[in-house]
Design an enzyme around this catalytic site. Structure first.
Site, PDB file in Angstrom:
ATOM      1  N   CYS A  89      35.675 -35.104   8.073  1.00 48.82           N
ATOM      2  CA  CYS A  89      36.093 -35.666   9.052  1.00 48.82           C
ATOM      3  C   CYS A  89      36.257 -37.375   8.907  1.00 48.82           C
ATOM      4  CB  CYS A  89      35.338 -35.636  10.539  1.00 48.82           C
ATOM      5  SG  CYS A  89      35.113 -33.745  10.581  1.00 48.82           S
ATOM      6  N   ASN A  97      30.912 -36.719  10.480  1.00 48.36           N
ATOM      7  CA  ASN A  97      31.430 -36.254   9.308  1.00 48.36           C
ATOM      8  C   ASN A  97      30.249 -36.023   8.258  1.00 48.36           C
ATOM      9  OD1 ASN A  97      33.021 -38.350   6.574  1.00 48.36           O
ATOM     10  ND2 ASN A  97      33.208 -36.194   6.970  1.00 48.36           N
ATOM     11  N   GLY A  98      30.362 -34.655   7.607  1.00 54.07           N
ATOM     12  CA  GLY A  98      29.502 -34.239   6.506  1.00 54.07           C
ATOM     13  C   GLY A  98      28.956 -32.872   7.053  1.00 54.07           C
ATOM     14  N   CYS A 118      29.388 -39.331  -2.721  1.00 53.36           N
ATOM     15  CA  CYS A 118      30.230 -38.361  -2.697  1.00 53.36           C
ATOM     16  C   CYS A 118      31.359 -39.151  -3.973  1.00 53.36           C
ATOM     17  CB  CYS A 118      30.959 -37.867  -1.894  1.00 53.36           C
ATOM     18  SG  CYS A 118      32.321 -37.018  -2.247  1.00 53.36           S
ATOM     19  N   TYR A 153      39.773 -38.608  -4.498  1.00 57.14           N
ATOM     20  CA  TYR A 153      40.849 -38.029  -3.695  1.00 57.14           C
ATOM     21  C   TYR A 153      40.866 -38.411  -2.339  1.00 57.14           C
ATOM     22  CZ  TYR A 153      43.434 -34.487  -0.961  1.00 57.14           C
ATOM     23  OH  TYR A 153      44.150 -33.696  -0.220  1.00 57.14           O
ATOM     24  N   SER A 177      48.502 -38.699  -4.770  1.00 56.62           N
ATOM     25  CA  SER A 177      47.171 -38.664  -5.066  1.00 56.62           C
ATOM     26  C   SER A 177      47.151 -39.089  -6.686  1.00 56.62           C
ATOM     27  CB  SER A 177      46.663 -37.225  -5.187  1.00 56.62           C
ATOM     28  OG  SER A 177      47.649 -36.107  -5.761  1.00 56.62           O
ATOM     29  N   ASP A 209      47.122 -36.156 -12.325  1.00 57.56           N
ATOM     30  CA  ASP A 209      46.931 -35.994 -10.965  1.00 57.56           C
ATOM     31  C   ASP A 209      45.157 -36.378 -10.791  1.00 57.56           C
ATOM     32  OD1 ASP A 209      47.174 -35.313  -8.294  1.00 57.56           O
ATOM     33  OD2 ASP A 209      47.561 -33.329  -8.444  1.00 57.56           O
ATOM     34  N   ASP A 210      44.903 -36.309  -9.676  1.00 54.95           N
ATOM     35  CA  ASP A 210      43.278 -36.650  -9.600  1.00 54.95           C
ATOM     36  C   ASP A 210      42.657 -35.457  -9.966  1.00 54.95           C
ATOM     37  OD1 ASP A 210      44.501 -35.677  -6.858  1.00 54.95           O
ATOM     38  OD2 ASP A 210      42.409 -35.650  -6.547  1.00 54.95           O
ATOM     39  N   CYS A 225      32.172 -27.327  -2.399  1.00 54.07           N
ATOM     40  CA  CYS A 225      31.428 -28.663  -1.768  1.00 54.07           C
ATOM     41  C   CYS A 225      30.660 -27.859  -0.481  1.00 54.07           C
ATOM     42  CB  CYS A 225      32.512 -29.481  -1.445  1.00 54.07           C
ATOM     43  SG  CYS A 225      31.556 -30.931  -0.379  1.00 54.07           S
ATOM     44  N   CYS A 254      26.744 -37.794  -5.713  1.00 55.38           N
ATOM     45  CA  CYS A 254      26.720 -36.317  -5.801  1.00 55.38           C
ATOM     46  C   CYS A 254      27.790 -35.617  -6.451  1.00 55.38           C
ATOM     47  CB  CYS A 254      26.998 -35.896  -4.059  1.00 55.38           C
ATOM     48  SG  CYS A 254      27.210 -34.180  -3.863  1.00 55.38           S
ATOM     49  N   CYS A 271      30.259 -30.501  -6.929  1.00 57.74           N
ATOM     50  CA  CYS A 271      31.335 -29.777  -7.005  1.00 57.74           C
ATOM     51  C   CYS A 271      31.689 -29.727  -8.742  1.00 57.74           C
ATOM     52  CB  CYS A 271      32.571 -30.060  -6.471  1.00 57.74           C
ATOM     53  SG  CYS A 271      33.006 -31.716  -6.652  1.00 57.74           S
TER      54      CYS A 271
END
Ligand code: AMP
Length: 490
Positions: free
Chosen positions: A16, A117-118, A254, A260, A301, A368-369, A405, A456, A459
Site C-alpha cells: 500500500c 504498508n507491509g 526492499c 519496480y 517499467s 524490462d525491470d 514476497c 531485503c 524474493c
C-alpha cells in the site's frame, strides 16, 4: 535447499501507500486526497482518509481508485487540520471493504486510525493472545492486530511508550501512519523494509510512503523516517518530534521498491529511484550486453533501465539505437489485476502494440525491470516476431524472482513464478527469446550502494531478513516472544 512455503503466514498482506498530515489551520482532507493521487501506483483497490477536528474523528473509505472513492461532499465532510490516508493494492480474494484502510477503532481513552504498508509475520500469535483477552476482530488483516495492541497499550501508558511496546511485540514489515485523536504519527519497522519519509510544507508537515507525494503538495523532503523511529507531528503543524524507539543493527530495505514498485521521481532512503534504475540498466549492459540494432524499453517499467543500458552500450562504442518501439495503451490496468492466466495473456496484447517500422528486419533487445510469471515477456517476444524482428533478446534489470514476497509486494505464489524451479536457459526457451539475461544480485547491491545484507532480497534468494515459518532466514533474527503481559518499560 528447503522448498519453503507457498502461502502467506498471516492473512492478506498490505501492499500500500500511506500518508499523514498536520497543518496549522487548513483542512487536511484535500491535501491528503492529492497525496493519495500521487501514491495511486501503490494501490488501486481501495482508498481512504481519516481526519480529526479536535473533537471527533471523520472517516471515508471506499473501493476503487482515489478519483472514484471520494466525491466533493465526502471531502467536505472530512473536517480537521490533521489526518491520515491510505491506498490499498489489489490482492486475490480481498475485494470487500473489510480490508480497506485507514483502519479505525474507538476505545476508552480515545480514537485510533491506522494506515499500514507491509506485512507482519507474527500477527496470528498476537491476534490469538489479544482474542484470549476479549478483543473482537472484524478482519483477518494484520493492521487490526496492530490497532488493538496499540489501543491496549494506550490504556496503560502514554503515546510514545505505547507505540514502543507495540513495536517490541510486532515482527515484520511495517510503515505506518497513525492517528491518535488529532495527533498524527509515523512509524517504520526496525529494518526499514518499506519506505516512509517526512516532508515540510509552508503550513505544516507530512508523512508519506514516497517523496513524490510531498512534491505534489509543493513541499520539500526533510528526510526518511529512520528504521525503528517514531515521528510525531505537532498538532499545529509547527514541527515534529523524533523518538528512536527500537534499535537496529542492519536494515532490510526492499530492493524491489527501487526496481519496480516506487515512482521513478521518488527519493527513497537517499536514492532517487530513477537514478537507481538507470544505474541498474548500465550494470545490465556491463554484465550481459548483447549486440543488436535497437534497444527498447517495455513501457513504462523498463524505461529508465533501457535508457541506462543504451547509454552504457553507446559509451562502449556499440552502434545501437535507443527507440520506443512498443506503445502502451494507458487505459488498461496493471496485468496483475486480471484474475486468470487467460485474461492476463490477453491483457498484454491490449496493453502494448509494436511500431512495425522500428522492428521489421532488425535485431531487437527489450529491457524490462522484472519477470514474475513470464506472461509479459512471452507475449512480447511473440509480438515482436510477428512484427518482423530478426532476433529478440531480453534483458532484465533484476535477478530471477524465485520466491514469494511476504513483506508487502504482491509477487505471485512460488508455483506461479517462472523462475521458481526453472533455469535461465529454460525460461529463455519458454518465452521464445534468442537470449535472456538477468542482473546479478551483487550488481543490484552495488547499484543501490548497499551491502547485500542491508537489503531485503527474499524474493531473489529465498532467504528472508525476518523469521518466517517454513522459510530460511539470511541473518540471526528472532521473533519477539508474544506474552500476555506487555514488556517492562526501560
Ligand atoms: P509477468 O508478466 O508475470 O512476468 O510480470 C512481469 C511484468 O509485471 C513486468 O513488466 C513488471 O514490470 C511487472 N511487475 C513486476 N512485479 C509486479 C507486481 N508485484 N505487481 C504488478 N506488476 C508487476
Amino acid at each position: 535447499m528447503a522448498h519453503g512455503r507457498d502461502t502467506l503466514p498471516d492473512g492478506p498482506t498490505e501492499k500500500c501507500g500511506v500518508v499523514g498530515l498536520s497543518l496549522a489551520d487548513r483542512a487536511a482532507a484535500r491535501p491528503l486526497y492529492y497525496s493519495l493521487y500521487a501514491l495511486q501506483h501503490r494501490g488501486q483497490e481501495s482508498a481512504g482518509i481519516v481526519t480529526h477536528d479536535g473533537f471527533q474523528q471523520h472517516s471515508h473509505v471506499d473501493m476503487g481508485l482515489v478519483g472514484d472513492a471520494f466525491s466533493e461532499s465526502d471531502l467536505a465532510g472530512l473536517n480537521g487540520t490533521t489526518g491520515i490516508g491510505h491506498v490499498r493494492y489489489p490482492t486475490a480474494g480481498s475485494v470487500d471493504k473489510s480490508c480497506a484502510q485507514p483502519f479505525t477503532v474507538s476505545f476508552k481513552s480515545g480514537s485510533l486510525g491506522l494506515s499500514h504498508n507491509g506485512n507482519l509475520v507474527n500477527a496470528g500469535e498476537i491476534r490469538d493472545t489479544l482474542a484470549a483477552k476479549g478483543h473482537a476482530f472484524t478482519s483477518d488483516g494484520d493492521t487490526e492486530v496492530i490497532a488493538h495492541d496499540l489501543a491496549r497499550n494506550l490504556l496503560e501508558g502514554d503515546l510514545v511508550r505505547a507505540v514502543k511496546r507495540t513495536m517490541e511485540r510486532i515482527h515484520g514489515s511495517y510503515a505506518l501512519t497513525i492517528m491518535h485523536d488529532d495527533t498524527v504519527l509515523g512509524v517504520r519497522d526496525p529494518e526499514g523494509n518499506r519506505p516512509l519519509c517526512i516532508g515540510e510544507l509552508d503550513d505544516g508537515y507530512v508523512l508519506a510512503s514516497e517523496s513524490a507525494a510531498i512534491d505534489t503538495l509543493g513541499g520539500t523532503l526533510v528526510r526518511d523516517v529512520r528504521p525503528g523511529e517514531l515521528v510525531l507531528l505537532e498538532r499545529d503543524g509547527s514541527g515534529f518530534d523524533s523518538y528512536q524507539l527500537v534499535s537496529h543493527e542492519r536494515t532490510a530495505h526492499c530492493f524491489f521498491e527501487h526496481v519496480y514498485f516506487a515512482r521513478p521521481d521518488s527519493r527513497i532512503d537517499g536514492t532517487l529511484v530513477y537514478q537507481a534504475r538507470r544505474e541498474l540498466g548500465r550494470r545490465l549492459w556491463d554484465e550481459s550486453g548483447v549486440d543488436s540494432d535497437v534497444v527498447m524499453p517495455v513501457p513504462d517499467s523498463g524505461r529508465a533501465f533501457a535508457s541506462g543500458y543504451a547509454e552504457a552500450a553507446q559509451d562502449d562504442g556499440a552502434d545501437v539505437e535507443f527507440a520506443e518501439g512498443l506503445m502502451k495503451n494507458r487505459y488498461v490496468g496493471r496485468t496483475f489485476i486480471m484474475p486468470t492466466q487467460d485474461e492476463r495473456e490477453r491483457a498484454v496484447r491490449l496493453k502494448l502494440n509494436p511500431i512495425r517500422s522500428t522492428i521489421e528486419g532488425r535485431s531487437v533487445t527489450i529491457i524490462d525491470d522484472s519477470i514474475v510469471r513470464g506472461t509479459t515477456s512471452r507475449q512480447l517476444v511473440s509480438l515482436l516476431r510477428d512484427a518482423g524482428a530478426d532476433e529478440v533478446h531480453v534483458r532484465i534489470g533484476a535477478p530471477p524472482i524465485v520466491a514469494p514476497c511476504y513483506m508487502g509486494i504482491d509477487m505471485a505464489t512460488r508455483e506461479e513464478l517462472i523462475a521458481g524451479d526453472q533455469s535461465v536457459d529454460d525460461i529463455c526457451e519458454e518465452i521464445g527469446a534468442d537470449s535472456l539475461s538477468y542482473l546479478s544480485i551483487d550488481a543490484v547491491a552495488a547499484a543501490l550502494s548497499s551491502s547485500r545484507i542491508d537489503l531485503c532480497l527474499g524474493c531473489v534468494t529465498g532467504q528472508y531478513p525476518y523469521d518466517i515459518d517454513g522459510e530460511e532466514t539470511d541473518r540471526a533474527v528472532e521473533r519477539p516472544a508474544v506474552t500476555d503481559s506487555a514488556p517492562a518499560d526501560d
